[in-house]
Motif scaffolding. Structure first.
Motif, mmCIF file in Angstrom:
data_model
loop_
_atom_site.group_PDB
_atom_site.id
_atom_site.type_symbol
_atom_site.label_atom_id
_atom_site.label_comp_id
_atom_site.label_asym_id
_atom_site.label_seq_id
_atom_site.Cartn_x
_atom_site.Cartn_y
_atom_site.Cartn_z
ATOM 1 N N ALA A 1 28.876 45.201 58.518
ATOM 2 C CA ALA A 1 28.044 46.201 58.417
ATOM 3 C C ALA A 1 26.546 45.812 58.821
ATOM 4 O O ALA A 1 26.316 44.815 58.695
ATOM 5 C CB ALA A 1 27.787 46.733 56.816
ATOM 6 N N ASP A 2 25.780 46.952 59.272
ATOM 7 C CA ASP A 2 24.459 46.557 59.655
ATOM 8 C C ASP A 2 23.479 46.464 58.406
ATOM 9 O O ASP A 2 22.612 45.623 58.654
ATOM 10 C CB ASP A 2 23.753 47.638 60.631
ATOM 11 C CG ASP A 2 24.700 47.837 62.097
ATOM 12 O OD1 ASP A 2 24.952 46.703 62.561
ATOM 13 O OD2 ASP A 2 24.750 49.051 62.399
ATOM 14 N N GLU A 3 23.822 47.411 57.574
ATOM 15 C CA GLU A 3 23.032 47.113 56.295
ATOM 16 C C GLU A 3 23.839 46.306 55.326
ATOM 17 O O GLU A 3 24.840 46.574 55.169
ATOM 18 C CB GLU A 3 22.651 48.564 55.602
ATOM 19 C CG GLU A 3 21.753 49.460 56.579
ATOM 20 C CD GLU A 3 20.424 48.837 56.458
ATOM 21 O OE1 GLU A 3 20.023 48.756 55.702
ATOM 22 O OE2 GLU A 3 19.429 49.043 57.857
ATOM 23 N N PRO A 4 23.069 45.609 54.580
ATOM 24 C CA PRO A 4 23.938 44.709 53.600
ATOM 25 C C PRO A 4 24.490 45.789 52.358
ATOM 26 O O PRO A 4 23.981 46.716 52.033
ATOM 27 C CB PRO A 4 22.771 43.865 52.816
ATOM 28 C CG PRO A 4 21.707 44.410 53.010
ATOM 29 C CD PRO A 4 21.671 45.415 54.450
ATOM 30 N N VAL A 5 25.971 45.367 52.228
ATOM 31 C CA VAL A 5 26.502 46.387 51.037
ATOM 32 C C VAL A 5 26.904 45.512 49.902
ATOM 33 O O VAL A 5 26.529 44.312 49.893
ATOM 34 C CB VAL A 5 27.994 46.651 51.866
ATOM 35 C CG1 VAL A 5 27.623 47.514 52.990
ATOM 36 C CG2 VAL A 5 28.763 45.506 52.059
ATOM 37 N N VAL A 6 27.369 46.014 48.915
ATOM 38 C CA VAL A 6 28.032 45.532 47.920
ATOM 39 C C VAL A 6 29.614 45.525 47.897
ATOM 40 O O VAL A 6 29.933 46.881 48.303
ATOM 41 C CB VAL A 6 27.719 46.288 46.454
ATOM 42 C CG1 VAL A 6 28.532 45.816 45.260
ATOM 43 C CG2 VAL A 6 25.962 46.193 46.235
ATOM 44 N N LEU A 7 30.105 44.325 48.280
ATOM 45 C CA LEU A 7 31.569 44.635 48.051
ATOM 46 C C LEU A 7 32.204 44.215 46.832
ATOM 47 O O LEU A 7 32.046 43.297 46.437
ATOM 48 C CB LEU A 7 31.966 43.351 49.500
ATOM 49 C CG LEU A 7 33.460 43.135 49.558
ATOM 50 C CD1 LEU A 7 34.321 44.241 50.069
ATOM 51 C CD2 LEU A 7 33.743 41.878 50.270
ATOM 52 N N LEU A 8 33.247 45.282 46.317
ATOM 53 C CA LEU A 8 33.905 45.114 45.465
ATOM 54 C C LEU A 8 35.398 44.824 45.585
ATOM 55 O O LEU A 8 36.099 45.783 46.192
ATOM 56 C CB LEU A 8 33.955 46.480 44.706
ATOM 57 C CG LEU A 8 34.736 46.649 43.409
ATOM 58 C CD1 LEU A 8 34.688 45.511 42.412
ATOM 59 C CD2 LEU A 8 34.793 48.044 42.879
ATOM 60 N N ILE A 9 35.968 43.780 45.514
ATOM 61 C CA ILE A 9 37.365 43.425 45.744
ATOM 62 C C ILE A 9 37.928 43.524 44.251
ATOM 63 O O ILE A 9 37.766 42.734 43.263
ATOM 64 C CB ILE A 9 37.453 42.031 46.198
ATOM 65 C CG1 ILE A 9 36.729 41.898 47.375
ATOM 66 C CG2 ILE A 9 39.026 41.860 46.383
ATOM 67 C CD1 ILE A 9 36.787 40.504 47.962
ATOM 68 N N ASP A 10 38.421 44.895 43.884
ATOM 69 C CA ASP A 10 38.930 45.181 42.646
ATOM 70 C C ASP A 10 40.355 44.778 42.108
ATOM 71 O O ASP A 10 41.287 44.981 43.136
ATOM 72 C CB ASP A 10 38.792 46.587 42.496
ATOM 73 C CG ASP A 10 38.178 46.957 41.000
ATOM 74 O OD1 ASP A 10 37.991 46.043 40.154
ATOM 75 O OD2 ASP A 10 38.509 48.026 40.556
ATOM 76 N N GLU A 11 40.443 44.175 41.028
ATOM 77 C CA GLU A 11 41.815 43.690 40.498
ATOM 78 C C GLU A 11 42.788 42.876 41.544
ATOM 79 O O GLU A 11 43.716 42.815 42.007
ATOM 80 C CB GLU A 11 42.618 45.014 40.236
ATOM 81 C CG GLU A 11 41.720 45.791 39.566
ATOM 82 C CD GLU A 11 42.688 46.945 38.692
ATOM 83 O OE1 GLU A 11 43.822 46.930 39.036
ATOM 84 O OE2 GLU A 11 41.975 47.803 37.966
ATOM 85 N N ILE A 12 41.815 41.683 41.886
ATOM 86 C CA ILE A 12 42.380 40.448 42.742
ATOM 87 C C ILE A 12 43.747 39.926 42.193
ATOM 88 O O ILE A 12 44.545 39.363 43.043
ATOM 89 C CB ILE A 12 41.152 39.545 42.878
ATOM 90 C CG1 ILE A 12 41.704 38.414 43.773
ATOM 91 C CG2 ILE A 12 40.682 39.014 41.689
ATOM 92 C CD1 ILE A 12 41.976 38.653 45.324
#
Ligand SMILES: Nc1ncnc2c1ncn2[C@@H]1O[C@H](COP(=O)(O)OP(=O)(O)OP(=O)(O)O)[C@@H](O)[C@H]1O
Ligand SMILES: [Mg+2]
Length: 291
Positions: free
Chosen positions: A126-137
Motif C-alpha cells: 500500500a502507498d498509504e500506511p494501513v492497519v492490518l488485522l490478521i483475525d483469529e490466527i
C-alpha cells in the motif's frame, strides 16, 4: 507519508474513545507502543471482548485503511498473500502473435499486472500506511504461522518470479487469537502482547452506555451486575461484552425499566446460550433476583 503517529499514551486513549472504543489502560499503552515501535500486537482473550473491534477503532483513529485477513483452517498463501491470475496469463499467451518467442511472453506474464494480491500483500504494497488485522490466527496451522514470520519481522515478501517486495510504508499490525491452540514461540517473540479480559463493572457499564445510550441508568447498572454474577458461575460459555450490549438493546426495545425475575427469565437466552448453562443461571441468578 503524513499519517498521524500518536504523541503519547493519553493521546491514544483519547483517540480510541473518540473512535468509539473505550480502551483499558494496557490497551492504550500497547497500542501506543505498537504504533511507535512498529511492532505487531498479538491480542488474545475470550470471545467477544473487543479484540477485532480494537483493530477497527485503531484504523478510524489513525485514519488508516483497514486491511483484514480473516483466518480459517486451510488458509494458504494463495488466499493470504498473492496468486497468479492464470486465466489472464493464458489469454495473454493466446493473444500473442505467432512467432513471438517464449522468453518475451514469459517476461510479460509474470509481471505485476498478472498478480492477484491478497490482504497481506495489499498491506505491504500500500502507498498509504494501513492497519492490518490478521483475525483469529489460531484457526490456521503452524506452516501458515511460519510464513507470517518473514512478513512480520522484515515487512517484505519474496515472489520467486518477481523478486522482493518491500513495504513502502509500515502497517500497524494486529493479530487476534481466541486461544484455541497455543501459538508458536517464534511468533510470540516478534509481537507485543495484549491480553483482553472481561472488563470490571464500571468499565463495562460505560461500554454498554456507549452502545445503548437511551437505556435507563438503573437498568444498565443492574444489567452489568447480573452479567458479572453470571460470569462468576462455572459456565460452558460465559457472556461477553457483545452479549451485554445485545441484552441492553433488547431491554431497550422491550421497554423494560427494571430487570425483574420475569424479565430475566424471558430474556436470559440473549446472554446465555447453552442448554445446561441456562438451567444453572436460572437457578442461581434468577432466584436471587426474586429475593
Ligand atoms: N472497549 C470497548 N469499547 C467499545 N466497544 C467494545 C469494547 N469492547 C468490546 N466492544 C464491543 O463488543 C462487541 C464485540 O467485540 P469484538 O467483535 O471485537 O469481539 P472479539 O474479541 O473480536 O470476539 P471474537 O473472539 O468472538 O471474534 C463489539 O460490538 C464491540 O463494539
Ligand atoms: Mg473477533
Amino acid at each position: 507519508m503524513s499519517a498521524t503517529l500518536p504523541a503519547s499514551v493519553d493521546d491514544v486513549h483519547a483517540g480510541l474513545r473518540a473512535a468509539g472504543y473505550l480502551p483499558g489502560e494496557s490497551t492504550a499503552l500497547v497500542s501506543y507502543l505498537a504504533a511507535r515501535l512498529g511492532k505487531p500486537v498479538l491480542v488474545e482473550g475470550p470471545a467477544g471482548v473487543g479484540k477485532t473491534e480494537l483493530a477497527k477503532a485503531l484504523s478510524r483513529y489513525l485514519d488508516r485503511r483497514l486491511v483484514r485477513l480473516q483466518c480459517y483452517e486451510g488458509l494458504d498463501e494463495a488466499k493470504a498473500l498473492y496468486e497468479w491470475n492464470y486465466r489472464k496469463q493464458l489469454l495473454r499467451i493466446q493473444a500473442e502473435a505467432e512467432g513471438t518467442g517464449w522468453d518475451a511472453v514469459q517476461d510479460d506474464i509474470f509481471g505485476e499486472e498478472f498478480l492477484l494480491s491478497r490482504p497481506l500483500m495489499q498491506a505491504i504494497a500500500a502507498d498509504e500506511p494501513v492497519v492490518l488485522l490478521i483475525d483469529e490466527i489460531d484457526k490456521t496451522d503452524q506452516e501458515f504461522e511460519a510464513m507470517l514470520l518473514e512478513l512480520l519481522s522484515d515487512f517484505q515478501i519474496t515472489i520467486p518470479e518477481l523478486g522482493r517486495i518491500e513495504a513502502r510504508t509500515h502497517p500497524v499490525v494486529l493479530l487476534t487469537s481466541n486461544n484455541t491452540r497455543e501459538l508458536t514461540e517464534a511468533l510470540k517473540r516478534r509481537c507485543l502482547y495484549l491480553w483482553l479480559d472481561y472488563p470490571d463493572t464500571e468499565h463495562e457499564l460505560e461500554i454498554v452506555r456507549l452502545h445503548a445510550p437511551e437505556l435507563g441508568d438503573t437498568v444498565a447498572r443492574k444489567l452489568v451486575d447480573v452479567v458479572h454474577q453470571v460470569r462468576e458461575l462455572d459456565l460452558k460459555k460465559p457472556p461477553s461484552i457483545a452479549e451485554s450490549i445485545d441484552w441492553a438493546r433488547a431491554l431497550l426495545l422491550l421497554g423494560a425499566d427494571d430487570i425483574s425475575q420475569d424479565v430475566f427469565r424471558e430474556t436470559m437466552s440473549i446472554i446465555v446460550k447453552h442448554r445446561t448453562d441456562l438451567d444453572t443461571v436460572a437457578e442461581r441468578v434468577g432466584v436471587r433476583l426474586a429475593a
